[in-house]
Design a protein around this motif. Structure first.
Motif, PDB file in Angstrom:
ATOM      1  N   GLY A 238      -1.725   1.470  10.359  1.00  0.00           N
ATOM      2  CA  GLY A 238      -2.988   1.106   9.962  1.00  0.00           C
ATOM      3  C   GLY A 238      -2.976   0.903   8.551  1.00  0.00           C
ATOM      4  N   LEU A 239      -2.323   1.779   7.485  1.00  0.00           N
ATOM      5  CA  LEU A 239      -2.354   1.645   6.302  1.00  0.00           C
ATOM      6  C   LEU A 239      -1.897   0.269   5.697  1.00  0.00           C
ATOM      7  CD1 LEU A 239      -2.798   3.129   3.418  1.00  0.00           C
ATOM      8  CD2 LEU A 239      -0.180   3.852   3.474  1.00  0.00           C
ATOM      9  N   VAL A 240      -0.517   0.017   6.232  1.00  0.00           N
ATOM     10  CA  VAL A 240       0.060  -1.386   5.869  1.00  0.00           C
ATOM     11  C   VAL A 240      -0.367  -2.385   6.822  1.00  0.00           C
ATOM     12  CG1 VAL A 240       1.949  -0.047   5.001  1.00  0.00           C
ATOM     13  CG2 VAL A 240       2.229  -0.927   7.462  1.00  0.00           C
ATOM     14  N   GLU A 241      -1.500  -2.262   7.642  1.00  0.00           N
ATOM     15  CA  GLU A 241      -1.998  -3.331   8.610  1.00  0.00           C
ATOM     16  C   GLU A 241      -0.760  -3.987   9.257  1.00  0.00           C
ATOM     17  OE1 GLU A 241      -4.522  -5.999   6.302  1.00  0.00           O
ATOM     18  OE2 GLU A 241      -5.648  -4.447   5.572  1.00  0.00           O
ATOM     19  N   ALA A 242       0.002  -3.122   9.952  1.00  0.00           N
ATOM     20  CA  ALA A 242       1.221  -3.619  10.713  1.00  0.00           C
ATOM     21  C   ALA A 242       0.777  -4.061  12.074  1.00  0.00           C
ATOM     22  CB  ALA A 242       2.069  -2.472  11.037  1.00  0.00           C
ATOM     23  N   GLU A 243       1.312  -5.311  12.212  1.00  0.00           N
ATOM     24  CA  GLU A 243       1.240  -5.907  13.866  1.00  0.00           C
ATOM     25  C   GLU A 243       2.577  -6.130  14.151  1.00  0.00           C
ATOM     26  OE1 GLU A 243      -1.448  -9.066  13.919  1.00  0.00           O
ATOM     27  OE2 GLU A 243      -3.009  -8.157  12.866  1.00  0.00           O
TER      28      GLU A 243
ATOM     29  N   VAL B 130      -0.620  11.609   2.434  1.00  0.00           N
ATOM     30  CA  VAL B 130      -2.255  11.586   2.634  1.00  0.00           C
ATOM     31  C   VAL B 130      -2.674  10.425   2.719  1.00  0.00           C
ATOM     32  CG1 VAL B 130      -2.427  13.889   1.345  1.00  0.00           C
ATOM     33  CG2 VAL B 130      -2.620  11.699   0.126  1.00  0.00           C
ATOM     34  N   THR B 131      -2.123   9.331   2.056  1.00  0.00           N
ATOM     35  CA  THR B 131      -2.755   7.773   2.139  1.00  0.00           C
ATOM     36  C   THR B 131      -2.386   7.522   3.731  1.00  0.00           C
ATOM     37  OG1 THR B 131      -2.292   7.601  -0.052  1.00  0.00           O
ATOM     38  CG2 THR B 131      -2.969   5.664   1.172  1.00  0.00           C
ATOM     39  N   ALA B 132      -1.405   7.982   4.273  1.00  0.00           N
ATOM     40  CA  ALA B 132      -0.953   7.466   5.498  1.00  0.00           C
ATOM     41  C   ALA B 132      -1.324   8.138   6.601  1.00  0.00           C
ATOM     42  CB  ALA B 132       0.731   7.472   5.479  1.00  0.00           C
TER      43      ALA B 132
ATOM     44  N   ARG C 221       0.878  -1.177  -0.090  1.00  0.00           N
ATOM     45  CA  ARG C 221      -0.139  -0.113   0.105  1.00  0.00           C
ATOM     46  C   ARG C 221       0.791   1.175   0.020  1.00  0.00           C
ATOM     47  NH1 ARG C 221      -4.607  -2.211   3.956  1.00  0.00           N
ATOM     48  NH2 ARG C 221      -5.876  -3.187   2.575  1.00  0.00           N
ATOM     49  N   LEU C 222       2.111   1.130   0.256  1.00  0.00           N
ATOM     50  CA  LEU C 222       2.872   2.326   0.202  1.00  0.00           C
ATOM     51  C   LEU C 222       3.854   2.313  -1.148  1.00  0.00           C
ATOM     52  CD1 LEU C 222       4.438   2.585   3.808  1.00  0.00           C
ATOM     53  CD2 LEU C 222       3.130   4.341   2.679  1.00  0.00           C
ATOM     54  N   HIS C 223       3.402   1.329  -1.933  1.00  0.00           N
ATOM     55  CA  HIS C 223       4.306   1.290  -3.238  1.00  0.00           C
ATOM     56  C   HIS C 223       3.458   1.157  -4.584  1.00  0.00           C
ATOM     57  CE1 HIS C 223       8.163   0.732  -1.568  1.00  0.00           C
ATOM     58  NE2 HIS C 223       7.650   0.430  -0.294  1.00  0.00           N
ATOM     59  N   HIS C 224       4.225   1.540  -5.723  1.00  0.00           N
ATOM     60  CA  HIS C 224       3.429   1.409  -6.869  1.00  0.00           C
ATOM     61  C   HIS C 224       4.221  -0.139  -7.430  1.00  0.00           C
ATOM     62  CE1 HIS C 224       2.062   2.430 -10.759  1.00  0.00           C
ATOM     63  NE2 HIS C 224       3.389   2.042 -11.346  1.00  0.00           N
ATOM     64  N   HIS C 225       3.518  -0.846  -8.131  1.00  0.00           N
ATOM     65  CA  HIS C 225       4.054  -1.885  -8.645  1.00  0.00           C
ATOM     66  C   HIS C 225       4.685  -2.828  -7.792  1.00  0.00           C
ATOM     67  CE1 HIS C 225       4.967  -3.779 -12.882  1.00  0.00           C
ATOM     68  NE2 HIS C 225       4.335  -4.304 -12.339  1.00  0.00           N
ATOM     69  N   TRP C 226       4.291  -3.145  -6.535  1.00  0.00           N
ATOM     70  CA  TRP C 226       5.072  -3.686  -5.533  1.00  0.00           C
ATOM     71  C   TRP C 226       5.395  -5.210  -5.999  1.00  0.00           C
ATOM     72  CZ3 TRP C 226       8.182  -3.252  -1.652  1.00  0.00           C
ATOM     73  CH2 TRP C 226       8.418  -4.029  -0.699  1.00  0.00           C
TER      74      TRP C 226
END
Lengths: 476, 105
Positions: B8-13, A189-191, A67-72
């Motif tokens: 939360g974004l990366v669903e970190a645990e 913003v996404t974060a 979710r923090l990357h393009h084309h992970w």
């Protein structure tokens, strides 16, 4: 088993040492191993990915790093292939290995590295060929208040978010120039950060002048649209032809002043407006990280963005025999281009013919990179937002007035003379932060030639004084 | 609605949080975070004062290139906190100037 395959590799020269495990280096190492080369992949960081695919450490337990990357998936695919090659003893990844110099030897290269958190452990890796994939770092242009805590680089904000899952503040202005700004703002913003504005010095019009090139790289358009969509959803305002001309605050940033720019990046008087924020992420494009090659005398070229990059031929050979280069070191162009060039360079090193689609993809992406570079080249008018007491050199705290005195009154006409007279560029970062600004104030073009840094990173004197590292240097 | 966060974004645990010591107080850190990241998460943006002007500085480039994030770590000055992991019990002290006041004559 007495030794692991990777240890066994150390006992003789590798076919290929790849320096840098970002997109270009990863693609190169995996492709080289596919083609039968014995390959070592070196990186100063603990894991593969470089800056672009920087991701949380395992301890942070991120279930969705994508979710923090393009084309992970491009990264995970390469990482899996590398792991398979490592398991079979065809390739070795060495994290925490910071290369500080390349040395030509009779039959190839001695690659000098430091290891360990204090750089106290030293080693030399031997390889017949070296592929440089050392990427880039951000170009910074100073402005009043840019040394305040809370002012961070756009790439730095990205890096700290991707690796440490942290933000520098809650309300973050993103400013400067180049496509990284949109990517950074989109991540922030996404974060969960509020981004009141993305302030871009150009008008984004450069791209439109060559629509044919844009149309030929649909991936780039999709990526741009993705960032744009996230920004739109979160109500981020885009302010083209504008710049942050001052950051305010005493102990930390509390706001910025944004002004309109003319076509030469000169602030237009009377257009200033203040935006409150508790952090500012700023950057003006990227500069190729090429010290290791220029110390060997590799030829360079100045790109349309004013940045010095390595000169390579169609097979990505530098002018130094046995030294190849892929990705940002050949001129900043993004991850897709780096992936293509890594693959292409590995084919060339192995003496294998690349496929026609790969050659076409690389040519298309390189053309797009040149277009982007031209569009985001800093205009000469940016110095209009400086004040006499603005620090140009962050390390040595050298203000604009001292640099101007060196140029106007003492006759310094190039960055090196300014450095000798003022200490600008002489500090810890070795001019990486202030170099472009000093060159500009000294009246040079954006870059007058490659910066020279005999050591690619800090190396303790004790290591240099110790002489050749017998542990590795006596190997054939 | 719960505020969005990077974790939360990366669903970190993440594994259990531990603490580092910053200027004598405990600052929480998650496994795998750098010292600079732990300090940012605690709202701390500066952990050095400059040699000439005594101005506060913290992380700037975040990738080890700018050296603005230097601090005294476990008694050793001039350590890049953006690169060093925040280990349980790591001691971080704001660095004043070049961090070698003990060598003054």
């Amino acid at each position: 088993m007495p030794t692991s395959p990777s240890e066994a590799h150390d006992s003789s020269a590798f076919d290929l040492a790849v320096v840098g495990a970002g997109p270009a280096g990863l693609a190169a190492a995996v492709t080289a191993a596919d083609l039968g080369l014995r390959c070592v992949l070196l990186d100063g960081g603990p894991s593969t990915g470089g800056q672009y695919y920087r991701h949380p450490a395992p301890g942070l337990g991120a279930a969705r790093p994508d979710r923090l990357h393009h084309h992970w998936s491009a990264y995970t695919g390469l990482a899996e292939r590398l792991a398979a090659h490592e398991g079979a003893g065809r390739a070795a990844f060495r994290g925490g290995h910071q290369v500080w110099a390349l040395e030509r030897t009779g039959d190839g290269f001695a690659v000098h590295v430091t290891r360990g958190p204090e750089s106290t452990d030293r080693a030399t890796v031997r390889a017949r060929s070296v592929l440089l994939a050392t990427g880039a770092y951000e170009r910074q242009l100073p402005f009043p208040g840019w040394t305040l805590p809370g002012v961070v680089t756009a790439g730095g904000a990205q890096a700290m978010l991707k690796a440490g899952l942290v933000l520098p503040g809650r309300r973050i202005v993103v400013a400067g120039s180049g496509p990284l700004l949109l990517a950074a703002a989109s991540s922030l913003v996404t974060a969960g950060a509020e981004v009141p504005a993305v302030v871009e010095a150009t008008a984004y019009l450069g791209y439109a002048r060559r629509p044919g090139v844009l149309a030929s790289v649909p991936g780039k358009l999709v990526e741009g649209a993705g960032h744009g969509g996230a920004l739109l959803r979160h109500g981020v305002r885009l302010r083209p032809r504008s710049a942050v001309v001052e950051a305010h605050g005493t102990d930390r940033v509390t706001g910025v002043t944004v002004a309109r720019l003319d076509a030469d990046w000169r602030p237009v008087p009377g257009t200033e407006r203040r935006i409150d924020c508790d952090a500012l992420a700023v950057g003006h494009g990227l500069l190729p990280q090429i010290d290791l090659a220029t110390e060997l005398g590799a030829r360079t070229r100045t790109g349309p963005d004013g940045a010095v990059a390595l000169e390579v031929d169609a097979r990505l050979r530098t002018s130094v025999p046995g030294l190849w280069s892929a990705g940002e070191t050949n001129g900043v162009g993004g991850a897709d281009l780096a992936l293509a060039e890594g693959e292409l360079a590995a084919h060339a090193v192995a003496g294998a013919l690349p496929t026609a689609p790969l050659l076409r993809r690389r040519a298309r992406l390189r053309a797009f990179a040149e277009l982007m570079a031209a569009a985001h080249r800093p205009g000469p008018g940016w110095t209009g937002w400086l004040r006499p007491d603005t620090d140009v050199c962050r390390c040595e705290e050298v203000p604009v007035s001292a640099v101007r005195e060196a140029v106007d009154e003492l006759g310094a006409g190039d960055p090196r003379t300014v450095k000798l007279l003022t200490r600008a560029g002489m500090g810890w970062c070795q001019g990486r932060m202030c170099g472009p600004a000093v060159a500009c104030l000294a009246g040079s073009v954006v870059a007058s030639g490659p910066d020279r840094r005999p050591l690619g990173c800090p190396v303790p004197l004790s290591q240099l004084a110790a002489g050749p590292s017998a542990e590795f240097d006596d190997r054939p | 609605m719960r505020r969005r966060t990077p974790a939360g974004l990366v669903e970190a645990e993440p594994g259990p949080a531990h603490h580092i010591e910053f200027d004598g107080r405990a600052v929480p850190a998650l496994p795998g975070q750098s010292i600079a990241a732990a300090l940012w998460a605690d709202g701390v943006l500066a952990w050095r004062t400059t040699r000439v002007g005594g101005k506060p500085r913290g992380a700037f480039c975040g990738i080890g290139a700018c050296f603005d994030c230097l601090a005294v770590v476990d008694g050793r000055p001039n350590q890049r906190t953006c690169l060093l992991p925040a280990e349980p019990g790591t001691t971080v002290t704001t660095q004043e100037g070049h961090g070698r006041a003990d060598l003054a004559v």
